[in-house]
Scaffold this motif. Sequence first.
Motif, PDB file in Angstrom:
ATOM      1  N   ARG A 182      -8.914  27.377 -61.074  1.00 40.91           N
ATOM      2  CA  ARG A 182      -9.006  26.940 -62.477  1.00 40.91           C
ATOM      3  C   ARG A 182      -8.914  28.133 -63.420  1.00 40.91           C
ATOM      4  O   ARG A 182      -8.217  28.085 -64.435  1.00 40.91           O
ATOM      5  N   GLU A 183      -9.622  29.207 -63.119  1.00 43.30           N
ATOM      6  CA  GLU A 183      -9.561  30.406 -63.960  1.00 43.30           C
ATOM      7  C   GLU A 183      -8.146  30.976 -63.999  1.00 43.30           C
ATOM      8  O   GLU A 183      -7.661  31.372 -65.065  1.00 43.30           O
ATOM      9  N   THR A 184      -7.491  30.985 -62.869  1.00 45.33           N
ATOM     10  CA  THR A 184      -6.111  31.473 -62.802  1.00 45.33           C
ATOM     11  C   THR A 184      -5.196  30.587 -63.639  1.00 45.33           C
ATOM     12  O   THR A 184      -4.338  31.080 -64.382  1.00 45.33           O
ATOM     13  N   ARG A 185      -5.387  29.283 -63.543  1.00 42.43           N
ATOM     14  CA  ARG A 185      -4.567  28.346 -64.315  1.00 42.43           C
ATOM     15  C   ARG A 185      -4.785  28.550 -65.811  1.00 42.43           C
ATOM     16  O   ARG A 185      -3.820  28.590 -66.590  1.00 42.43           O
ATOM     17  N   ILE A 186      -6.021  28.688 -66.229  1.00 45.67           N
ATOM     18  CA  ILE A 186      -6.309  28.881 -67.652  1.00 45.67           C
ATOM     19  C   ILE A 186      -5.698  30.184 -68.154  1.00 45.67           C
ATOM     20  O   ILE A 186      -5.117  30.235 -69.241  1.00 45.67           O
ATOM     21  N   LYS A 187      -5.784  31.243 -67.365  1.00 43.07           N
ATOM     22  CA  LYS A 187      -5.170  32.516 -67.765  1.00 43.07           C
ATOM     23  C   LYS A 187      -3.660  32.373 -67.911  1.00 43.07           C
ATOM     24  O   LYS A 187      -3.060  32.908 -68.847  1.00 43.07           O
ATOM     25  N   LEU A 208      -2.291  17.587 -69.520  1.00 42.86           N
ATOM     26  CA  LEU A 208      -1.597  17.172 -70.747  1.00 42.86           C
ATOM     27  C   LEU A 208      -1.126  18.383 -71.548  1.00 42.86           C
ATOM     28  O   LEU A 208      -0.006  18.398 -72.069  1.00 42.86           O
ATOM     29  N   TYR A 209      -1.971  19.393 -71.636  1.00 44.37           N
ATOM     30  CA  TYR A 209      -1.604  20.603 -72.369  1.00 44.37           C
ATOM     31  C   TYR A 209      -0.433  21.308 -71.694  1.00 44.37           C
ATOM     32  O   TYR A 209       0.511  21.741 -72.364  1.00 44.37           O
ATOM     33  N   GLU A 210      -0.490  21.397 -70.390  1.00 49.50           N
ATOM     34  CA  GLU A 210       0.598  22.041 -69.655  1.00 49.50           C
ATOM     35  C   GLU A 210       1.922  21.309 -69.881  1.00 49.50           C
ATOM     36  O   GLU A 210       2.971  21.942 -70.031  1.00 49.50           O
ATOM     37  N   ALA A 211       1.879  19.995 -69.951  1.00 51.42           N
ATOM     38  CA  ALA A 211       3.095  19.222 -70.233  1.00 51.42           C
ATOM     39  C   ALA A 211       3.620  19.534 -71.639  1.00 51.42           C
ATOM     40  O   ALA A 211       4.836  19.663 -71.834  1.00 51.42           O
ATOM     41  N   LEU A 212       2.722  19.686 -72.614  1.00 46.17           N
ATOM     42  CA  LEU A 212       3.161  20.063 -73.966  1.00 46.17           C
ATOM     43  C   LEU A 212       3.828  21.431 -73.970  1.00 46.17           C
ATOM     44  O   LEU A 212       4.819  21.649 -74.681  1.00 46.17           O
ATOM     45  N   HIS A 229      -1.122  11.986 -77.536  1.00 45.84           N
ATOM     46  CA  HIS A 229      -2.397  11.904 -76.824  1.00 45.84           C
ATOM     47  C   HIS A 229      -3.410  12.839 -77.478  1.00 45.84           C
ATOM     48  O   HIS A 229      -3.088  13.564 -78.418  1.00 45.84           O
ATOM     49  N   ALA A 230      -4.623  12.799 -76.988  1.00 47.49           N
ATOM     50  CA  ALA A 230      -5.734  13.529 -77.610  1.00 47.49           C
ATOM     51  C   ALA A 230      -5.473  15.035 -77.695  1.00 47.49           C
ATOM     52  O   ALA A 230      -5.880  15.679 -78.669  1.00 47.49           O
ATOM     53  N   ILE A 231      -4.813  15.611 -76.708  1.00 46.09           N
ATOM     54  CA  ILE A 231      -4.577  17.058 -76.728  1.00 46.09           C
ATOM     55  C   ILE A 231      -3.612  17.423 -77.857  1.00 46.09           C
ATOM     56  O   ILE A 231      -3.817  18.411 -78.560  1.00 46.09           O
ATOM     57  N   TRP A 232      -2.566  16.634 -78.059  1.00 43.81           N
ATOM     58  CA  TRP A 232      -1.669  16.895 -79.190  1.00 43.81           C
ATOM     59  C   TRP A 232      -2.446  16.836 -80.499  1.00 43.81           C
ATOM     60  O   TRP A 232      -2.301  17.691 -81.365  1.00 43.81           O
ATOM     61  N   HIS A 233      -3.274  15.823 -80.643  1.00 40.05           N
ATOM     62  CA  HIS A 233      -4.018  15.659 -81.894  1.00 40.05           C
ATOM     63  C   HIS A 233      -5.045  16.787 -82.084  1.00 40.05           C
ATOM     64  O   HIS A 233      -5.251  17.239 -83.215  1.00 40.05           O
ATOM     65  N   LYS A 234      -5.632  17.277 -80.999  1.00 45.64           N
ATOM     66  CA  LYS A 234      -6.523  18.449 -81.102  1.00 45.64           C
ATOM     67  C   LYS A 234      -5.732  19.676 -81.525  1.00 45.64           C
ATOM     68  O   LYS A 234      -6.168  20.443 -82.377  1.00 45.64           O
ATOM     69  N   LEU A 235      -4.564  19.881 -80.917  1.00 43.15           N
ATOM     70  CA  LEU A 235      -3.719  21.032 -81.258  1.00 43.15           C
ATOM     71  C   LEU A 235      -3.351  20.984 -82.741  1.00 43.15           C
ATOM     72  O   LEU A 235      -3.452  21.985 -83.444  1.00 43.15           O
ATOM     73  N   ASP A 251      -9.707  19.186 -66.285  1.00 40.66           N
ATOM     74  CA  ASP A 251      -8.437  19.294 -65.553  1.00 40.66           C
ATOM     75  C   ASP A 251      -7.383  18.300 -66.050  1.00 40.66           C
ATOM     76  O   ASP A 251      -6.203  18.650 -66.148  1.00 40.66           O
ATOM     77  N   ALA A 252      -7.791  17.089 -66.376  1.00 37.37           N
ATOM     78  CA  ALA A 252      -6.831  16.108 -66.889  1.00 37.37           C
ATOM     79  C   ALA A 252      -6.271  16.557 -68.237  1.00 37.37           C
ATOM     80  O   ALA A 252      -5.067  16.400 -68.507  1.00 37.37           O
ATOM     81  N   GLU A 253      -7.119  17.120 -69.068  1.00 37.32           N
ATOM     82  CA  GLU A 253      -6.656  17.631 -70.367  1.00 37.32           C
ATOM     83  C   GLU A 253      -5.743  18.841 -70.180  1.00 37.32           C
ATOM     84  O   GLU A 253      -4.758  18.994 -70.912  1.00 37.32           O
ATOM     85  N   LEU A 254      -6.047  19.685 -69.202  1.00 37.18           N
ATOM     86  CA  LEU A 254      -5.163  20.813 -68.909  1.00 37.18           C
ATOM     87  C   LEU A 254      -3.788  20.317 -68.482  1.00 37.18           C
ATOM     88  O   LEU A 254      -2.769  20.927 -68.838  1.00 37.18           O
TER      89      LEU A 254
END
Length: 95
Positions: A11-16, A52-56, A80-86, A47-50
Amino acid sequence: MNAHSDLPTPRETRIKRLYYQSWHRGCKETDILFGRFADEVLPHLNDAELDLYEALLKEEDSDVWKWFTGEWPLPPECNHAIWHKLKRVNEDAVS
């Protein structure tokens, strides 16, 4: 870091990786959109939100910018929620 070793967790590697991709897209405008979001929100996503973010992040910069500015309608798969947060993070930063 993992409590049992000096190696980062997957997870840390993915976030970086996502953080780097957020700030190094190739278009200054979307670097700022995604980078600001990564600075403020990325470590707090589940992880589910990540996913969605990765797809964006895979979308074309010009498309993202036109969706953000309202020049083009947001496609359903990105509405979706991640787009609206962004969008909210970036609108709050300039208001």
